[in-house]
Write a protein that holds these residues in place. Structure first.
Motif, mmCIF file in Angstrom:
data_model
loop_
_atom_site.group_PDB
_atom_site.id
_atom_site.type_symbol
_atom_site.label_atom_id
_atom_site.label_comp_id
_atom_site.label_asym_id
_atom_site.label_seq_id
_atom_site.Cartn_x
_atom_site.Cartn_y
_atom_site.Cartn_z
ATOM 1 N N ALA B 63 71.853 8.438 57.741
ATOM 2 C CA ALA B 63 73.311 8.404 57.924
ATOM 3 C C ALA B 63 73.855 6.982 57.914
ATOM 4 C CB ALA B 63 73.672 9.088 59.235
ATOM 5 N N ASP B 336 71.753 17.510 64.906
ATOM 6 C CA ASP B 336 71.269 18.314 63.789
ATOM 7 C C ASP B 336 70.450 19.522 64.240
ATOM 8 O OD1 ASP B 336 72.474 16.504 62.160
ATOM 9 O OD2 ASP B 336 70.626 15.602 61.383
ATOM 10 N N THR B 340 73.851 21.928 60.866
ATOM 11 C CA THR B 340 73.516 21.168 59.659
ATOM 12 C C THR B 340 74.568 21.464 58.609
ATOM 13 O OG1 THR B 340 72.167 22.934 58.722
ATOM 14 C CG2 THR B 340 71.052 21.319 60.116
ATOM 15 N N HIS B 341 74.784 20.480 57.767
ATOM 16 C CA HIS B 341 75.890 20.563 56.811
ATOM 17 C C HIS B 341 75.697 19.451 55.796
ATOM 18 C CE1 HIS B 341 77.380 17.116 59.074
ATOM 19 N NE2 HIS B 341 76.918 17.768 60.121
ATOM 20 N N PRO B 343 76.028 15.925 53.936
ATOM 21 C CA PRO B 343 76.189 14.579 54.488
ATOM 22 C C PRO B 343 77.440 13.861 53.967
ATOM 23 C CG PRO B 343 74.578 14.543 52.713
ATOM 24 C CD PRO B 343 75.003 15.984 52.897
ATOM 25 N N GLY B 348 77.724 13.649 60.183
ATOM 26 C CA GLY B 348 76.525 14.045 60.921
ATOM 27 C C GLY B 348 76.211 13.160 62.115
ATOM 28 N N SER B 352 76.826 14.325 66.110
ATOM 29 C CA SER B 352 75.600 14.379 66.917
ATOM 30 C C SER B 352 75.715 13.482 68.143
ATOM 31 C CB SER B 352 74.400 13.957 66.064
ATOM 32 O OG SER B 352 74.215 14.882 65.012
ATOM 33 N N ASP B 394 83.344 21.334 56.618
ATOM 34 C CA ASP B 394 82.386 20.943 55.598
ATOM 35 C C ASP B 394 82.381 21.933 54.432
ATOM 36 O OD1 ASP B 394 80.314 19.005 54.883
ATOM 37 O OD2 ASP B 394 79.040 20.795 54.847
#
Lengths: 640, 640
Positions: B63, B336, B340-341, B343, B348, B352, B394
């Motif tokens: 990330a 995560d 989840t998805h 980026p 992300g 988180s 997303d």
């Protein structure tokens, strides 16, 4: 974060095992002046030593006032945020004097800002000298492994003046003792150096070896200074966090300076302290209780108590200046070693650091073979003038604070609040360190014999960028990514000269052609850039070109500008960080930078900044010859 | 810089020599989510452990997008300057699509700011996850000696649910192997913990032990991502430093994200990659060359080359959400591990960290015996809602980037530039992390069953301070020393709740009386402050009161305000750092803070911020009872 001038870290010289050693630069004294010299040496990758007779850092007392100009310098070295995080910011000054509506007591009569709005992105702040020293040491470490050697005392200085013109020679020998105490058995070392900088304070050992004289006067004003955490109802506690001058009718004067960590520094005039039988008390017999007692009397009717006293001292005001600042441009003195004055205006630490900020890059440039040794003489010329101004300033400033208040009606000896305020406001620009204006020299291409360049053609090109003065900041946007920046963020003290190309309105073809011609002239084999760098070296290491144009950002294509302004590297691609635009930003408005700088947004101009960010040259975009002449006066020619 | 919640540094537990050990909190996974939890635990002085199966920190890839809200959180922990110094700031997004004036090629059609002007003092920036992790680790060290234990792999989890309600018990046992490799001989340890937080990523071991399910869908869109230093003439190099979306007619799509260190991250849609005979290539067989080839085709007619490739990966878009976020409020999952998805929106790492920024202070408050264990259930309630919104966001966002451009004329399947831009602008507030709005709970005193509090009386007191949302910043001045500040500087993540007292126009006697009554009610033996602290403890350690008034600064005396608002300490004197004013400053204009916050400058109001700076309560100055009720719902009563 930083790279050194030649890219690699400087390694410490071997541990001292030999009785004789050699270095390029020896700095005597690790206060703010000495550390600033060392920081430059670290950035340039010089083989230097820095010694201090004290075995420990300073933890309390001493200097604490930090000017806007010093903060700008700290920004250029990358650590101004550390100061901002810990300091107290002094925003306002309050003037207290006798309360004429009553027979006794004091009254706040007026207040003014402590720093002229708009003069700098920084103001006047307070932070203990010991913190500043530790920031300087940490900054040194970023580009060098050389450390301050503490508890090392110089004992003997020899200078072979016959070699003063031989800049490869090591004509100075300083014998030092590796022990803070007198000790015949302590190890001695003879250090041979090309240059020595003495930053060893008001009682400078180096100055005494050279036989220089401190000239000036000592006044009768005796002051006490005390750092404490006050508990007071002074103006119902608010003013205790403002700088205040307090003139009492007949009990003396106070200057009150709030500091970091809830401390307040109180300067108290002690001239009239006497014993019970009325005889004046010797300065050396003054105790902290007497200072506090005097302060309490002046504070009346407000109370003054304290939770904690950190430090105190007594001093007598004197303004004195050394008759020389250097010996043959090989041994230099800086800071308190050459100018002493009252501490009250918070100038000492600043002017001392600025001395070596001025000297350091010149010495290092000569040591690296980049600049003519002749530029070294500009140190004394530039900084002795500043020291003279400082002495004159301090003379006026001390009189203000030491005088008695004017009595109602005509009173020519006393000082009225109006006079005080007017004088104080006049002093602000000097006190901020922003008014320093270096005279004509090889490093400042302005008319000789005058500081008034207003009538000169250069002055019309950039009305607020003054030759010999520091370059002011303004908000600009990066052309490639639109991020707004204070331009000062790019004026880093990394040893480079900078050409600031005000490219003007490059959307106009004739103007873009002028910029292209400028770049061609610079890049030509006989041009400036080819003349002053070794062929193996990138020119950006010695002279960085930063461009600021005034066309609309969204309609400008970076590649329309010549490559010289955004150099190409086969690994890193084009440089995106060297071209800026004076345009509107989404989040921070319009910087109006051309207007602030007073530059014509159509035609622009060219400005050269020395490595210390003072303006050395201002010219038309066509004036490649003027630029060439300017650099030829300072820098050495190309080495193959 | 920081003090821990109880003033002393947390010491590391003994080196692991026993086969069994005990701690209050075990964090599994030392990515951004795990480290954020650890940072809270460090600030509160909790006895915690943080383990990670990887033997090393992450150095590249992963990330890099950092939202405004994350920067605000970093500011509250004191390290936002470190991010600002190294990051790339993403100011503008450019939209490229087929050039309809020609038969081929792409054209920049439009651009928008990447962050809504005025929404925060920070914008959207890019910096590698590894740097953020190291800033978090450094921040942990300021108040704790506990270190991340790397190369420690969890092997077995046991949870005695019969003790789930016993908050003094250690009902969870995690058996770990002290070796990153499978090794029967490696030392094992059984760690018994009161609470466990699993931050162990998309393939979460912890989640699998709990048997939770990831629910959602996987799309057919396959994307490649590559970090490189580009060399390109793309829109004559300027746009390569802007975020760009590029939709080509039929060659697929690119999302281009410039990063720090001249890197650019390129997301390339790979759906149509086939072998020579036309069959689709398996995801696991895709090579970096194929990603680059696809990118080059989409870039046409601009060229794309590179000096250096740092990292690359291939992924398939899926939006999935765990069916549970906790087990019995003793074992929690975050990051995560539960959502989840894609980026591409740079969400992300942010979401988180915000998960554990939400969870951390609650867990620590319970562990320190300050808060009701019942508040722990707000974690799943608050963060699962955000995760659902993220998944929905997303879904829309990915469709935008994965769709094909609309053809001229009517085309309901393709996406037009106008639609793209409109959707993108709508997404900005969510993407900045500033729109999170927690629902009614013990921690958010708003009407149950609605997020629309606009019609409620509280909403009228502070129109732009929304219950359940983060508290926005504004410029105010310190009353005592006149220094201008962004108020956010005082909202530090140090474990304290904050009462923001908008004191209004205290120059008016009736209003000042209201403020005095407020302070009396709070200080009374039955009042809020006496109810929630041990008698030996200073209330400021648990609840800090910050006052912002709207009277003219120069006519206000701090001592006119009750002592409670500037507490007295016999060593340090009065607190000068807790009372602010919305007034004009010499150097930075007027903050217009009351106007920004939408608070009545005459009457003011009271706002309570939770330790994570979300607004928990808004009330009239008289509403001591409402305030008492609010705190009683969250905090435990007084302990003698």
């Amino acid at each position: 974060m930083f790279q050194t001038f030649f890219g690699s870290r400087v390694q410490t010289s071997k541990p001292i095992t030999t009785i004789e050693s050699q270095c390029d630069l020896l700095i005597i004294g690790a206060g703010p002046a000495g550390l600033m010299a060392a920081l430059w040496a670290s950035r340039y990758g010089i083989h230097y030593r820095i010694i201090d007779k004290r075995p420990m850092e300073i933890l309390k007392g001493q200097a604490d006032g930090i000017q806007a100009r010093s903060l700008e310098i700290f920004e250029s070295f990358g650590f101004v945020e550390r100061v901002e995080r810990e300091c107290h910011m002094s925003v306002e000054m309050c003037f207290w004097s006798p309360d004429e509506s009553k027979d006794e007591g004091i009254k706040r009569q007026d207040r003014v800002p402590e720093c002229i709005p708009g003069s700098s992105n920084y103001g006047q702040v307070l932070l203990h000298q010991g913190r500043i020293e530790s920031f300087l040491v940490d900054a040194m470490k970023e580009t060098s492994d050389i450390q301050v050697e503490r508890g090392v005392v110089p004992e003997e200085l020899r200078f072979d003046r016959s070699k003063a013109e031989d800049h490869a020679a090591h004509p100075i020998t300083v014998k030092v003792r590796h022990s803070p105490e007198e000790d015949a058995a302590a190890p001695r070392e003879k250090i041979r150096a090309k240059y020595v900088v003495g930053c060893d304070g008001a009682h400078s050992w180096t100055r005494r070896q050279l036989g220089f004289k401190m000239e000036g006067e000592q006044t009768d004003f005796v002051w006490g200074v005390i750092d404490l955490v006050p508990i007071t109802d002074f103006r119902v506690i608010a003013d205790i966090r403002q700088a205040c001058s307090i003139h009492s009718v007949s009990s003396g004067n106070i200057l009150l300076i709030p500091r970091e960590r809830k401390l307040v520094r109180i300067y108290v005039q002690l001239t009239d302290i006497t014993t019970a039988d009325g005889t004046a008390i010797e300065r050396s017999n003054i105790k902290s209780e007497m200072i506090l007692e005097a302060a309490k009397t002046i504070f009346h009717p407000y109370t003054l108590n304290w939770g904690y006293i950190e430090w105190w001292a007594v001093y007598q005001i004197g303004q004195r200046l050394s008759n020389h600042f250097d010996d043959s441009n090989r041994i230099f003195l800086a800071g308190d070693a050459v100018h002493t004055h009252s501490p009250k205006a918070g100038q000492g630490m600043n002017v001392s650091m600025h001395d070596t900020y001025n000297l350091g890059w010149k010495l290092c440039s000569v040591l690296r073979g980049l600049a003519h040794p002749s530029i070294l003489s500009t140190y004394s010329a530039e900084r002795r003038t500043v020291a003279q101004e400082l002495i004159a300033f301090d003379h006026r400033f001390s009189r203000l604070f030491s005088g008695r208040p004017a009595r109602p009606g005509s009173d020519e000896i006393g000082i009225s609040v109006e006079e005080f305020k007017a004088e104080f406001e006049k002093s602000l620009l000097f006190a901020s360190g922003l008014s320093v204006n270096y005279a004509y020299s090889a490093l400042v291409a302005k008319p000789a014999n005058t500081n008034n360049e207003d009538d000169e053609p250069q002055a019309l090109l950039a009305k607020n960028i003054r030759l010999g003065m520091r370059f002011p900041s303004a908000q600009v946007l990066n052309q490639a990514d639109a991020r707004p920046w204070q331009f000062s963020r790019f004026l880093r003290s990394d040893g480079r000269w900078r050409i600031i190309l005000f490219a003007g309105n490059i959307a106009s073809t004739p103007q873009l052609d002028r910029i292209k011609d400028f770049c061609s002239a610079l890049s030509a084999p006989t041009g400036l850039l080819q003349q002053h760098t070794a062929s193996s070296q990138k020119i950006e290491m010695l002279v960085e070109i930063l461009t600021i144009h005034s066309s609309p950002r969204q309609q400008t294509n970076l590649l329309d500008l010549p490559d010289l302004l955004h150099p190409f590297d086969k690994e890193a691609g084009w440089a995106y960080e060297k071209v800026f635009v004076d345009d509107w930003s989404y989040h921070q408005g319009h910087g109006k930078a051309y207007e602030k700088w007073g530059v014509d947004p159509e035609r622009g101009c060219v400005v050269v900044l020395r490595p210390d960010m003072y303006v050395g040259f201002v010219g038309e975009v066509e004036d490649a010859e003027g630029l060439r002449t300017y650099f030829a006066g300072a820098l050495l020619g190309r080495k193959e």
